[in-house]
Design a protein around this motif. Structure first.
Motif, PDB file in Angstrom:
ATOM      1  N   ARG A 186       0.854  -1.189   0.000  1.00  0.00           N
ATOM      2  CA  ARG A 186       0.000   0.000   0.000  1.00  0.00           C
ATOM      3  C   ARG A 186       0.885   1.234   0.000  1.00  0.00           C
ATOM      4  NH1 ARG A 186      -4.496   2.392   4.239  1.00  0.00           N
ATOM      5  NH2 ARG A 186      -2.618   2.933   5.424  1.00  0.00           N
ATOM      6  N   TRP A 237      -1.989   8.348  -9.343  1.00  0.00           N
ATOM      7  CA  TRP A 237      -0.718   7.626  -9.236  1.00  0.00           C
ATOM      8  C   TRP A 237      -0.213   7.320 -10.637  1.00  0.00           C
ATOM      9  CZ3 TRP A 237       1.932   6.971  -4.836  1.00  0.00           C
ATOM     10  CH2 TRP A 237       1.241   7.093  -3.625  1.00  0.00           C
ATOM     11  N   ALA A 247      -3.725   5.012 -11.822  1.00  0.00           N
ATOM     12  CA  ALA A 247      -5.027   5.161 -11.185  1.00  0.00           C
ATOM     13  C   ALA A 247      -5.217   6.617 -10.798  1.00  0.00           C
ATOM     14  CB  ALA A 247      -5.149   4.267  -9.950  1.00  0.00           C
ATOM     15  N   THR A 259     -13.374   7.526 -10.632  1.00  0.00           N
ATOM     16  CA  THR A 259     -12.038   6.953 -10.595  1.00  0.00           C
ATOM     17  C   THR A 259     -11.643   6.465 -11.979  1.00  0.00           C
ATOM     18  OG1 THR A 259     -12.909   4.791  -9.962  1.00  0.00           O
ATOM     19  CG2 THR A 259     -12.175   6.238  -8.183  1.00  0.00           C
ATOM     20  N   TYR A 305      -8.708   3.652 -13.791  1.00  0.00           N
ATOM     21  CA  TYR A 305      -7.662   2.645 -13.644  1.00  0.00           C
ATOM     22  C   TYR A 305      -7.150   2.248 -15.018  1.00  0.00           C
ATOM     23  CZ  TYR A 305      -9.234   1.960  -8.836  1.00  0.00           C
ATOM     24  OH  TYR A 305      -9.563   2.146  -7.514  1.00  0.00           O
ATOM     25  N   PHE A 365      -5.513  -3.171  -8.284  1.00  0.00           N
ATOM     26  CA  PHE A 365      -5.172  -1.952  -7.559  1.00  0.00           C
ATOM     27  C   PHE A 365      -6.448  -1.209  -7.174  1.00  0.00           C
ATOM     28  CE2 PHE A 365      -0.708  -1.076  -9.553  1.00  0.00           C
ATOM     29  CZ  PHE A 365      -0.335  -2.366  -9.247  1.00  0.00           C
ATOM     30  N   ILE A 379      -7.521   2.674  -5.650  1.00  0.00           N
ATOM     31  CA  ILE A 379      -7.147   4.010  -5.216  1.00  0.00           C
ATOM     32  C   ILE A 379      -8.203   4.525  -4.255  1.00  0.00           C
ATOM     33  CG2 ILE A 379      -8.311   5.211  -7.125  1.00  0.00           C
ATOM     34  CD1 ILE A 379      -5.928   7.177  -7.162  1.00  0.00           C
ATOM     35  N   LEU A 388      -2.813   3.925  -2.527  1.00  0.00           N
ATOM     36  CA  LEU A 388      -2.934   2.969  -3.619  1.00  0.00           C
ATOM     37  C   LEU A 388      -2.669   1.591  -3.040  1.00  0.00           C
ATOM     38  CD1 LEU A 388      -3.442   2.661  -6.684  1.00  0.00           C
ATOM     39  CD2 LEU A 388      -0.956   2.572  -6.958  1.00  0.00           C
ATOM     40  N   MET A 426      -2.191  -2.117  -3.682  1.00  0.00           N
ATOM     41  CA  MET A 426      -1.770  -2.924  -4.824  1.00  0.00           C
ATOM     42  C   MET A 426      -1.726  -4.389  -4.400  1.00  0.00           C
ATOM     43  SD  MET A 426       1.152  -0.511  -6.517  1.00  0.00           S
ATOM     44  CE  MET A 426       2.310  -0.702  -5.173  1.00  0.00           C
ATOM     45  N   TYR A 484       6.838   4.835  -8.458  1.00  0.00           N
ATOM     46  CA  TYR A 484       5.460   5.311  -8.415  1.00  0.00           C
ATOM     47  C   TYR A 484       5.448   6.741  -7.887  1.00  0.00           C
ATOM     48  CZ  TYR A 484       3.652   0.701  -9.488  1.00  0.00           C
ATOM     49  OH  TYR A 484       3.362  -0.487 -10.131  1.00  0.00           O
ATOM     50  N   CYS A 517       2.934  10.187  -7.041  1.00  0.00           N
ATOM     51  CA  CYS A 517       1.586  10.724  -6.903  1.00  0.00           C
ATOM     52  C   CYS A 517       1.553  12.127  -7.478  1.00  0.00           C
ATOM     53  CB  CYS A 517       1.104  10.696  -5.461  1.00  0.00           C
ATOM     54  SG  CYS A 517       1.922  11.829  -4.337  1.00  0.00           S
TER      55      CYS A 517
END
Length: 119
Positions: free
Chosen positions: A18, A35, A48, A57, A59, A67, A69, A80, A82, A93, A95
């Motif tokens: 996470r 993300w 996401a 949202t 994805y 995943f 979010i 996030l 995962m 990754y 944000c």
């Protein structure tokens, strides 16, 4: 807005991680958040995203069903989750925060956190 990611690391395939993204502003709730990830030799891609207020949202197809979010506007933090990670999820990754999901790429960015999935 300043963003700080945390939660990356090394995980085996099939495992979970996470990520968290803490924002500096109390107006966090109005921002769309997302993300992105960038693997070596590849372009940065949106994984996401969630609209301001936690409405719609998005994805990427590659992560749908694995995943999730979410955001906690009381903590100015986005997450996030995962699950069922695959080696191809290995990447840095990042944000991001922006006015809309479509304009995230033009907004603010965190410094990134590495996620490495071993096979």
């Amino acid at each position: 807005v300043q963003l700080v990611e945390s939660g990356g690391g090394l995980v085996q395939a099939g495992g979970s991680v996470r990520l968290s993204c803490a924002a500096s502003e109390s107006t966090f709730s109005i921002y769309a958040m997302g993300w992105y990830r960038q693997a070596p030799g590849k372009q940065r891609e949106l994984v996401a995203a969630v609209a301001g207020g936690g409405g719609s949202t998005y994805y990427a197809d590659s992560v749908k069903g694995r995943f999730t979010i979410s955001r906690d506007n009381t903590k100015n933090t986005m997450y996030l989750q995962m699950n069922n990670l695959k080696p191809e999820d290995t990447a840095v990754y990042y944000c991001s925060a922006g006015h809309t999901i479509a304009t995230l790429v033009f907004g603010s960015w965190g410094q990134g956190t590495q996620v490495t999935v071993s096979s």
